[in-house]
Motif scaffolding. Structure first.
Motif, PDB file in Angstrom:
ATOM      1  N   HIS A 259     -35.272   1.699  12.367  1.00 46.47           N
ATOM      2  CA  HIS A 259     -35.077   2.728  11.346  1.00 46.47           C
ATOM      3  C   HIS A 259     -34.549   3.981  12.022  1.00 46.47           C
ATOM      4  N   ASP A 260     -33.349   4.376  11.663  1.00 40.05           N
ATOM      5  CA  ASP A 260     -32.746   5.553  12.288  1.00 40.05           C
ATOM      6  C   ASP A 260     -33.381   6.825  11.727  1.00 40.05           C
ATOM      7  N   THR A 261     -33.623   7.780  12.608  1.00 40.81           N
ATOM      8  CA  THR A 261     -34.146   9.082  12.177  1.00 40.81           C
ATOM      9  C   THR A 261     -33.283  10.179  12.802  1.00 40.81           C
ATOM     10  N   PHE A 262     -32.913  11.153  12.014  1.00 38.67           N
ATOM     11  CA  PHE A 262     -32.067  12.249  12.492  1.00 38.67           C
ATOM     12  C   PHE A 262     -32.867  13.551  12.503  1.00 38.67           C
ATOM     13  N   TRP A 263     -32.819  14.240  13.602  1.00 40.36           N
ATOM     14  CA  TRP A 263     -33.402  15.582  13.681  1.00 40.36           C
ATOM     15  C   TRP A 263     -32.971  16.228  14.974  1.00 40.36           C
ATOM     16  N   GLN A 264     -33.468  17.427  15.250  1.00 39.34           N
ATOM     17  CA  GLN A 264     -33.023  18.196  16.412  1.00 39.34           C
ATOM     18  C   GLN A 264     -34.199  18.945  17.037  1.00 39.34           C
ATOM     19  N   THR A 265     -33.973  19.422  18.243  1.00 40.94           N
ATOM     20  CA  THR A 265     -34.968  20.290  18.876  1.00 40.94           C
ATOM     21  C   THR A 265     -35.304  21.431  17.912  1.00 40.94           C
ATOM     22  N   GLU A 266     -34.268  21.966  17.286  1.00 40.15           N
ATOM     23  CA  GLU A 266     -34.438  23.109  16.391  1.00 40.15           C
ATOM     24  C   GLU A 266     -35.243  22.766  15.143  1.00 40.15           C
TER      25      GLU A 266
ATOM     26  N   GLY B 268     -24.796  21.688  12.982  1.00 39.09           N
ATOM     27  CA  GLY B 268     -23.739  21.483  13.980  1.00 39.09           C
ATOM     28  C   GLY B 268     -23.268  20.038  14.044  1.00 39.09           C
ATOM     29  N   ASP B 269     -23.624  19.253  13.032  1.00 39.89           N
ATOM     30  CA  ASP B 269     -23.191  17.859  12.961  1.00 39.89           C
ATOM     31  C   ASP B 269     -22.457  17.632  11.644  1.00 39.89           C
ATOM     32  N   ARG B 270     -21.547  16.642  11.664  1.00 43.51           N
ATOM     33  CA  ARG B 270     -20.829  16.307  10.424  1.00 43.51           C
ATOM     34  C   ARG B 270     -21.297  14.972   9.871  1.00 43.51           C
TER      35      ARG B 270
ATOM     36  N   THR C 123     -32.838  22.990  24.642  1.00 43.20           N
ATOM     37  CA  THR C 123     -32.025  21.941  24.010  1.00 43.20           C
ATOM     38  C   THR C 123     -31.303  21.136  25.075  1.00 43.20           C
ATOM     39  N   SER C 124     -30.957  19.926  24.674  1.00 41.24           N
ATOM     40  CA  SER C 124     -30.437  18.983  25.652  1.00 41.24           C
ATOM     41  C   SER C 124     -29.078  19.384  26.232  1.00 41.24           C
ATOM     42  N   GLY C 125     -28.425  20.343  25.609  1.00 36.67           N
ATOM     43  CA  GLY C 125     -27.237  20.898  26.232  1.00 36.67           C
ATOM     44  C   GLY C 125     -26.014  20.005  26.239  1.00 36.67           C
TER      45      GLY C 125
ATOM     46  N   GLY D 105     -20.113  12.835  13.549  1.00 36.35           N
ATOM     47  CA  GLY D 105     -20.050  13.286  14.943  1.00 36.35           C
ATOM     48  C   GLY D 105     -20.578  14.708  15.031  1.00 36.35           C
ATOM     49  N   ARG D 106     -20.818  15.152  16.261  1.00 41.88           N
ATOM     50  CA  ARG D 106     -21.114  16.566  16.449  1.00 41.88           C
ATOM     51  C   ARG D 106     -19.873  17.313  15.988  1.00 41.88           C
ATOM     52  N   ASP D 107     -20.090  18.491  15.448  1.00 40.30           N
ATOM     53  CA  ASP D 107     -18.969  19.255  14.911  1.00 40.30           C
ATOM     54  C   ASP D 107     -17.860  19.398  15.955  1.00 40.30           C
TER      55      ASP D 107
ATOM     56  N   GLY E 247     -30.596  10.737  26.986  1.00 41.70           N
ATOM     57  CA  GLY E 247     -29.801   9.563  26.653  1.00 41.70           C
ATOM     58  C   GLY E 247     -28.587   9.829  25.785  1.00 41.70           C
ATOM     59  N   LYS E 248     -28.236  11.098  25.616  1.00 38.02           N
ATOM     60  CA  LYS E 248     -27.069  11.379  24.769  1.00 38.02           C
ATOM     61  C   LYS E 248     -25.793  11.355  25.600  1.00 38.02           C
ATOM     62  N   ILE E 249     -24.764  10.734  25.047  1.00 37.13           N
ATOM     63  CA  ILE E 249     -23.479  10.693  25.745  1.00 37.13           C
ATOM     64  C   ILE E 249     -22.885  12.103  25.759  1.00 37.13           C
TER      65      ILE E 249
ATOM     66  N   VAL F 294     -34.083   7.494  17.472  1.00 38.53           N
ATOM     67  CA  VAL F 294     -33.596   8.874  17.339  1.00 38.53           C
ATOM     68  C   VAL F 294     -32.771   9.282  18.548  1.00 38.53           C
ATOM     69  N   GLY F 295     -31.913  10.273  18.357  1.00 36.72           N
ATOM     70  CA  GLY F 295     -31.240  10.904  19.491  1.00 36.72           C
ATOM     71  C   GLY F 295     -29.733  10.881  19.383  1.00 36.72           C
ATOM     72  N   GLU F 296     -29.231   9.794  18.869  1.00 37.46           N
ATOM     73  CA  GLU F 296     -27.796   9.617  18.689  1.00 37.46           C
ATOM     74  C   GLU F 296     -27.641   8.772  17.449  1.00 37.46           C
ATOM     75  N   PRO F 297     -26.432   8.711  16.928  1.00 43.88           N
ATOM     76  CA  PRO F 297     -26.241   7.804  15.793  1.00 43.88           C
ATOM     77  C   PRO F 297     -26.567   6.370  16.211  1.00 43.88           C
ATOM     78  N   LEU F 298     -27.225   5.658  15.325  1.00 47.21           N
ATOM     79  CA  LEU F 298     -27.570   4.270  15.607  1.00 47.21           C
ATOM     80  C   LEU F 298     -26.498   3.382  14.980  1.00 47.21           C
TER      81      LEU F 298
ATOM     82  N   GLY G  83     -39.940  16.050  28.249  1.00 46.44           N
ATOM     83  CA  GLY G  83     -38.894  17.033  28.554  1.00 46.44           C
ATOM     84  C   GLY G  83     -37.914  17.152  27.399  1.00 46.44           C
ATOM     85  N   TRP G  84     -37.948  16.145  26.541  1.00 44.73           N
ATOM     86  CA  TRP G  84     -37.104  16.100  25.324  1.00 44.73           C
ATOM     87  C   TRP G  84     -38.042  16.255  24.140  1.00 44.73           C
ATOM     88  N   VAL G  85     -37.612  16.954  23.114  1.00 43.82           N
ATOM     89  CA  VAL G  85     -38.473  17.263  21.967  1.00 43.82           C
ATOM     90  C   VAL G  85     -39.113  16.009  21.346  1.00 43.82           C
TER      91      VAL G  85
HETATM   92  C1  6R9 Z   1     -34.356  14.800  18.321  1.00 39.11           C
HETATM   93  C2  6R9 Z   1     -33.109  15.162  19.063  1.00 39.11           C
HETATM   94  C3  6R9 Z   1     -30.035  16.838  18.374  1.00 39.11           C
HETATM   95  C4  6R9 Z   1     -28.669  16.240  18.139  1.00 39.11           C
HETATM   96  C5  6R9 Z   1     -28.251  16.250  16.706  1.00 39.11           C
HETATM   97  C6  6R9 Z   1     -27.263  15.105  16.679  1.00 39.11           C
HETATM   98  C7  6R9 Z   1     -27.892  14.103  17.606  1.00 39.11           C
HETATM   99  C8  6R9 Z   1     -30.099  13.071  16.925  1.00 39.11           C
HETATM  100  C9  6R9 Z   1     -29.437  11.513  15.594  1.00 39.11           C
HETATM  101  C10 6R9 Z   1     -28.307  12.225  16.041  1.00 39.11           C
HETATM  102  C11 6R9 Z   1     -26.940  10.937  14.758  1.00 39.11           C
HETATM  103  C12 6R9 Z   1     -29.223  10.438  14.674  1.00 39.11           C
HETATM  104  N1  6R9 Z   1     -28.756  13.174  16.882  1.00 39.11           N
HETATM  105  N2  6R9 Z   1     -30.519  12.062  16.154  1.00 39.11           N
HETATM  106  N3  6R9 Z   1     -27.073  11.936  15.627  1.00 39.11           N
HETATM  107  N4  6R9 Z   1     -27.952  10.191  14.291  1.00 39.11           N
HETATM  108  N5  6R9 Z   1     -30.233   9.698  14.213  1.00 39.11           N
HETATM  109  O1  6R9 Z   1     -32.321  14.315  19.394  1.00 39.11           O
HETATM  110  O2  6R9 Z   1     -32.952  16.484  19.343  1.00 39.11           O
HETATM  111  O3  6R9 Z   1     -31.972  16.656  21.650  1.00 39.11           O
HETATM  112  O4  6R9 Z   1     -31.942  18.606  20.047  1.00 39.11           O
HETATM  113  O5  6R9 Z   1     -30.452  16.640  19.712  1.00 39.11           O
HETATM  114  O6  6R9 Z   1     -28.674  14.860  18.510  1.00 39.11           O
HETATM  115  O7  6R9 Z   1     -26.037  15.511  17.210  1.00 39.11           O
HETATM  116  O8  6R9 Z   1     -27.712  17.491  16.355  1.00 39.11           O
HETATM  117  P1  6R9 Z   1     -31.842  17.146  20.258  1.00 39.11           P
END
Ligand code: 6R9
Length: 567
Positions: free
Chosen positions: A346-353, A433-435, A207-209, A448-450, A542-544, A325-329, A250-252
């Motif tokens: 188009h925003d998409t939300f998901w995680q490595t998990e 782990g997100d709100r 995970t991106s840590g 935000g992240r929790d 690219g995550k802050i 994807v990756g952060e809130p748009l 290197g990123w999912v």
């Molecule tokens: C695919 C990916 C996951 C975390 C996730 C959240 C944030 C990802 C987002 C978003 C808001 C979105 N995140 N997409 N937050 N809007 N569209 O990013 O996986 O690197 O594991 O990160 O990224 O906090 O929990 P990963």
């Protein structure tokens, strides 16, 4: 007509069998992602179709058909096997975005190995933590990164094979090092693909840590069922598309949607092996006539910073669908893209998990700028009360995003870390782990992240809302908002701000920005402190890294920074 059709209809009738049937998979069958992404596409008569259009940093272009991919991945799989790699062994991919990275990934899967992709920019420390944790048996790398591997290999006795894909014979190879050439190796036309089953481990992604120590999310071959159908529905991939996912594997995102998703759909995809530069990106879209583009907010904000004038120099008329994807748009970024490209991100939300998209905006669906959209058809999602962890029935209330376990691409373990894995499940839900809150129409709104949420005088403030409002100020290019200690309110809002090119930082501007937020949002959300910075700390995806900024304010340990962009 888009691939998915109307959201409400498909949501009612969807079931994962739809994806299984399209892939010709039945319960109990063999399922190998490497085979599905190459051999199967050839079996469908698309062997001569281009699978990969690759462009290097100096502009050279290489093209590979699905048949090339089938043979190269066979060759790599066979080479690994002959070298001594066995099924279940972890094989690390430690390369720039060169063709060997993409084919190596499938090659590892084809011989039953577990692919462990890591950013080639990682330094020794980042590398060693992850190779040690995974007890990695082999690493596939390039000459230019060999120095980093050599420095740490003495500490990794289990790392038996160091495979170099571009060895030129100039300097002798050292112990454990083996040369492999994709071009010069004897081509393996037929390879006995490992007969993996649904639950056979496939990919190990660290995970991106942004929060805490990196953890290895372990996936299985059955994840294909989610990755295939979400690529088809959300990215709307069609046979004649030219698709570009800007993420590094290197990123999912770079594996689920930069390898598995497009190729299991038999789609031509492009890779640009060079860093971010607006001009180069736009030229790439123009030259390759890219139609579907999957990118990230951090890149979109950087493109916004360059402005519309840069866009006008290029012909981007091939584009038809954009996702992020990756952060809130930020809403501002959504509106900007509609205005600038005539197409809406188009925003998409998901995680490595989660392994695949779980909450997203769909082609054809009304977009509410700033919202992440709605759950993917086969996904049951909700928000849980912050204290009781029960689903919140009332709309508009902020809670923890939670998913009902059981979708195909869900991670099956954190490598060597069962305790943390178990801690992610509460009351029968997987907690992301997100709100977020859910509105009357069922749209999800990210907060935000929790652990990034700010508690000021008992009021919870999400950084995303403030950062999005800041982006609406004409001088702001990007910002990160964190809580800093305050004797009265426990925490107050502090904003780190990167200004647009040509804008000078000043006390006047600081006051103006504070007031801007006070009026736009509320006195509570108003930053009590503004610090102008040249850039923000970010992960390689690219995550802050708000956690880092926050730790400084609180005088705490910064923790793991191994995924930092410029370490
Ligand atoms: C695919 C990916 C996951 C975390 C996730 C959240 C944030 C990802 C987002 C978003 C808001 C979105 N995140 N997409 N937050 N809007 N569209 O990013 O996986 O690197 O594991 O990160 O990224 O906090 O929990 P990963």
């Amino acid at each position: 007509m888009n691939n998915m059709g109307p959201y409400d209809e498909i949501r009612k009738k969807f079931n994962w069998n739809i994806s299984e049937n399209e892939l010709g998979y039945k319960d109990g069958d063999d399922i190998n992602i490497g085979w599905y992404c190459s051999d199967r596409i050839c079996d469908q008569g698309k062997g001569e179709k281009v699978a990969l259009i690759w462009q290097g940093f100096s502009g050279e272009v290489k093209k590979f058909t699905f048949n090339d991919s089938r043979i190269i991945t066979n060759t790599m799989a066979s080479f690994l096997q002959k070298t001594g790699v066995e099924n279940g062994d972890r094989v690390c991919l430690f390369m720039d975005k060169i063709p060997e990275l993409y084919f190596g990934f499938l090659g590892i899967l084809k011989m039953g190995g577990i692919a462990q992709p890591l950013f080639s920019a990682f330094g020794g420390e980042s590398l060693i933590t992850r190779l040690e944790d995974a007890e990695t048996k082999a690493i596939i790398t390039q000459k230019k990164h060999l120095g980093k591997v050599r420095k740490i290999r003495d500490e990794l006795p289990g790392l038996e094979y160091i495979i170099v894909v571009d060895y030129d014979g100039k300097k002798p190879l050292q112990e454990r090092e083996i040369a492999f050439s994709m071009e010069d190796s004897e081509k393996i036309e037929k390879f006995d693909v490992f007969r993996s089953k649904a639950e056979t481990p496939s990919v190990l992604h660290y995970t991106s840590g942004t929060t805490g120590q990196p953890k290895g999310a372990q996936h299985v071959h059955y994840s294909l069922i989610s990755q295939y159908i979400s690529s088809k529905y959300v990215l709307d991939l069609k046979d004649d598309d030219i698709y570009w996912c800007t993420a590094d594997p290197g990123w999912v995102t770079g594996t689920s949607y930069g390898i598995i998703g497009p190729w299991s759909n038999g789609i031509t995809q492009c890779v640009l092996d060079s860093g971010f530069k607006a001009e180069n990106w736009y030229r790439f879209i123009e030259d390759q006539k890219i139609t579907v583009w999957y990118s990230a907010p951090t890149a979109i904000r950087a493109l916004m910073k360059e402005g519309k004038s840069e866009v006008e120099k290029f012909d981007l008329s091939s584009l038809r669908h954009l996702c992020s994807v990756g952060e809130p748009l930020n809403a501002e970024a959504v509106l900007w893209s509609t205005d600038t490209y005539g197409l809406t991100f188009h925003d998409t939300f998901w995680q490595t998990e989660t392994g695949s998209m779980v909450i997203t905006n769909y082609p054809g669906m009304e977009i509410k700028p700033g919202s992440m959209g709605k759950p993917f058809p086969g996904i049951e999602a909700t928000v849980l009360d912050l204290k009781t962890h029960e689903p919140i029935e009332k709309r508009g209330v902020v809670g923890l995003i939670a998913l009902k376990p059981g979708w195909p691409s869900m991670f099956r373990a954190y490598w060597n870390n069962e305790k943390t894995y178990n801690s992610k499940f509460i009351n029968g839900w997987y907690v992301c782990g997100d709100r977020a809150s859910i509105d009357e129409d069922g749209y999800y709104w990210f907060v935000g992240r929790d652990d990034d949420v700010i508690n000021t005088g008992g009021h919870l403030v999400g950084p995303f809302e403030i950062e999005s409002a800041l982006l609406e100020h004409e001088s702001v290019a990007e910002s990160a908002v964190v809580g800093k200690p305050d004797p009265v309110n426990m925490e107050v809002v502090k904003a780190f701000i990167a200004l647009k090119p040509g804008v000078e930082a000043s006390d006047m501007l600081e006051l103006e920005i504070m007031n801007f937020i006070r009026k736009k949002l509320s006195p509570l959300a108003m930053p009590q402190d503004v610090e102008f910075v040249d850039s923000l700390p970010k992960t390689r995806s690219g995550k802050i890294m708000r956690r880092m900024l926050r730790a400084k304010e609180w005088g705490e340990e910064i923790g793991d920074t191994s995924t930092l962009e410029d370490d």
